[in-house]
Scaffold this motif. Sequence first.
Motif, PDB file in Angstrom:
ATOM      1  N   UNK A   9      62.586  49.249  31.538  1.00  7.64           N
ATOM      2  CA  UNK A   9      62.158  50.218  30.535  1.00  7.64           C
ATOM      3  C   UNK A   9      61.068  51.132  31.094  1.00  7.64           C
ATOM      4  N   UNK A  10      60.133  50.543  31.863  1.00  5.76           N
ATOM      5  CA  UNK A  10      59.077  51.365  32.457  1.00  5.76           C
ATOM      6  C   UNK A  10      59.660  52.383  33.428  1.00  5.76           C
ATOM      7  N   UNK A  12      62.652  53.630  33.418  1.00  2.41           N
ATOM      8  CA  UNK A  12      63.361  54.653  32.640  1.00  2.41           C
ATOM      9  C   UNK A  12      62.372  55.664  32.082  1.00  2.41           C
ATOM     10  N   UNK A  13      61.258  55.171  31.564  1.00  8.51           N
ATOM     11  CA  UNK A  13      60.239  56.057  31.006  1.00  8.51           C
ATOM     12  C   UNK A  13      59.739  57.030  32.058  1.00  8.51           C
ATOM     13  N   UNK A  14      59.490  56.485  33.259  1.00  8.59           N
ATOM     14  CA  UNK A  14      58.970  57.340  34.331  1.00  8.59           C
ATOM     15  C   UNK A  14      60.003  58.328  34.849  1.00  8.59           C
ATOM     16  N   UNK A  16      62.394  59.636  33.143  1.00  8.09           N
ATOM     17  CA  UNK A  16      62.502  60.674  32.130  1.00  8.09           C
ATOM     18  C   UNK A  16      61.305  61.635  32.225  1.00  8.09           C
ATOM     19  N   UNK A  17      60.130  61.071  32.394  1.00  8.01           N
ATOM     20  CA  UNK A  17      58.933  61.894  32.527  1.00  8.01           C
ATOM     21  C   UNK A  17      59.048  62.846  33.705  1.00  8.01           C
ATOM     22  N   UNK A  20      61.399  65.592  32.993  1.00 16.28           N
ATOM     23  CA  UNK A  20      60.846  66.538  32.023  1.00 16.28           C
ATOM     24  C   UNK A  20      59.881  67.524  32.658  1.00 16.28           C
ATOM     25  N   UNK A  21      59.207  67.080  33.710  1.00 18.61           N
ATOM     26  CA  UNK A  21      58.206  67.940  34.329  1.00 18.61           C
ATOM     27  C   UNK A  21      58.804  68.695  35.524  1.00 18.61           C
ATOM     28  N   UNK A  22      60.030  68.311  35.886  1.00 18.45           N
ATOM     29  CA  UNK A  22      60.667  68.866  37.085  1.00 18.45           C
ATOM     30  C   UNK A  22      60.732  70.400  37.126  1.00 18.45           C
ATOM     31  N   UNK A  23      61.162  71.065  36.054  1.00 16.62           N
ATOM     32  CA  UNK A  23      61.250  72.519  36.129  1.00 16.62           C
ATOM     33  C   UNK A  23      59.911  73.162  36.485  1.00 16.62           C
ATOM     34  N   UNK A  24      58.846  72.600  35.922  1.00 13.71           N
ATOM     35  CA  UNK A  24      57.528  73.156  36.206  1.00 13.71           C
ATOM     36  C   UNK A  24      57.143  72.904  37.662  1.00 13.71           C
ATOM     37  N   UNK A  26      59.138  72.468  40.098  1.00 13.18           N
ATOM     38  CA  UNK A  26      59.955  73.307  40.950  1.00 13.18           C
ATOM     39  C   UNK A  26      59.396  74.726  41.009  1.00 13.18           C
ATOM     40  N   UNK A 253      46.300  72.151  29.449  1.00 10.75           N
ATOM     41  CA  UNK A 253      45.954  71.031  30.329  1.00 10.75           C
ATOM     42  C   UNK A 253      44.501  70.623  30.147  1.00 10.75           C
TER      43      UNK A 253
END
Lengths: 269, 290
Positions: A9-10, A12-14, A16-17, A20-24, A26, A253
């Motif tokens: 589960x940990x 998976x959480x990471x 996903x995180x 989620x931040x990948x486009x930024x 990149x 931020x």
Amino acid sequence: MARFTHALSTSAAWLLGLLWILPLLYAFWASTHPAEYATRFDLFAPLTGEHFVTAWNQAPFMRYMLNTVIITGLILTFQLILCTLAGYALARMPFRGRGLVFALVLLQLMVMPEILIVENYRTLSMIDLIDTHIGVGLPYMASAFGIFLLRQTFKTVPQELEDVARLEGCSRLGVLWKVYVPLAKPTYLAYGLVSISHHWNNFLWPLVVTNTESSRPLTVGMAIFGAPESGVDWPVICAGTLIAIGPLLAIFLLFQRRFVQSFMYAGLK
Amino acid sequence: MKRLSWLHAWLMLLPALAMLMAFTHIPALTTIWHSLFYPARGSEPEEFAGLDNYRMMLDDDVFWQALNNNLWYALVTVPASMVLALAMALWVNGKIRGRSALRLAYFTPTMLPMIAVANIWLFFYSPEIGLFNKVLGWFGVAGINWLGDTDWALPSLMLMTIWKEAGFFMIFYLAALQALDRDIYDAAALEGASRWYRFRRLTLPLLMPTTLFVLVNAVLNAFKLVDHLFILTKGGPNNASNLLLYYIYENAFSFFDANYAATLTVVLLAMLILLALLQFGVLERRIHYR
């Protein structure tokens, strides 16, 4: 077994995180490295700031940003005033038809200004406010969400406080200003942050009502800047994107705890 | 003094109410009115059309396609982003390493303008050099023309929407989770209820009001959020990814048929009002755990 599911589960959480931040991430990568590294990931690729310079020179970002700040500020100022007055009347002043008025206000939660772009455009051209800052702001200045939020908050203020202040000779507006507004500070902060981030990012309506540089906000400017027809290459688009989202991102931020709490606070009501 | 109180109330309401009327209630009504006319030609006044615009709409394949797309779009993005949002909230609310960094990562897309991040996603999706096809290439899978293929354009939009929305909805679940009463959980743990049982029988029902709230907002967003279409697909190819609001925009501001756009807006309005009735009438009554 339990430890295994926990680890799973940990991870998976990471994962996903990270996604989620990948486009930024990149965008940071592409804009700070030479163009040939846009799709090649090499830890030792040389850094460069040229894309930012190119992007900056290709579009009037300063002007766009100024427009965005003016529009966002204008909307927020009016929202705070109008919603405070209306929220107080709906929370604490008994009058006939209050329930109906409240229902009419809440209707805007469903029928948002975005849906009515065609008619609102007609209205604005009738009063000659196309391509003005105030025109971009008008449909948003009375906000059902703000009225609702402030009404809920004002209702929690003890009635005795108002009665005492009234006995001391304070006027209604005086009570509102000296008793209610200070007590509702967390609500104002939460609403303010939600409103700013919403209007900083708003696109469709500003696209419809603006048609020159003098009133166009960042989002509309970005759409023109990034359009394939304009022939700008990826790293430059990424750099432009970062310039556009930079100020809000930096503020977010810095105060991220505040932001998240404000969104949560606004969501709970 | 007391007698004037209603007058004061109306005076305080007036500015907000006038603005709401001018930009929400009256336009909602004039939309219906304008949908009954032909578009103006030159300086001539608009000619009454009766229900002709509606007839045209029923025969308009693009309208049906956009409506169909929009329903699928809602049907996929709403549950997907809600489930992800709940999972995110549970993770971030529990004891997990790097909790605040995770929360920040999940929430960041909410703060970024759709239109700006769409530029980055456009690159991810681009056929030759795009990131997604590169990753597929590592596994030896042939690249997909994400935005240019009629089968993939709409799913590509959905993916980006889910990415954008999940973190926003997470906030509402997180707020609700933090407001839950710990005592019930302690009691359940004493009774020896398993984690899964506790989640299914306690957390999920207690979160029901939040789920309803998020659901309504998610459906609303599925009909109102079209910013990324302007960058990614412009509704294409061949309207495969067109959505209702985008089609309204096209009709009004590209094809200059504001009256047909008004007709389409009436359909959108009717759907939203139906949603509102559903929310207050049916759902609200069935969910009363509080």
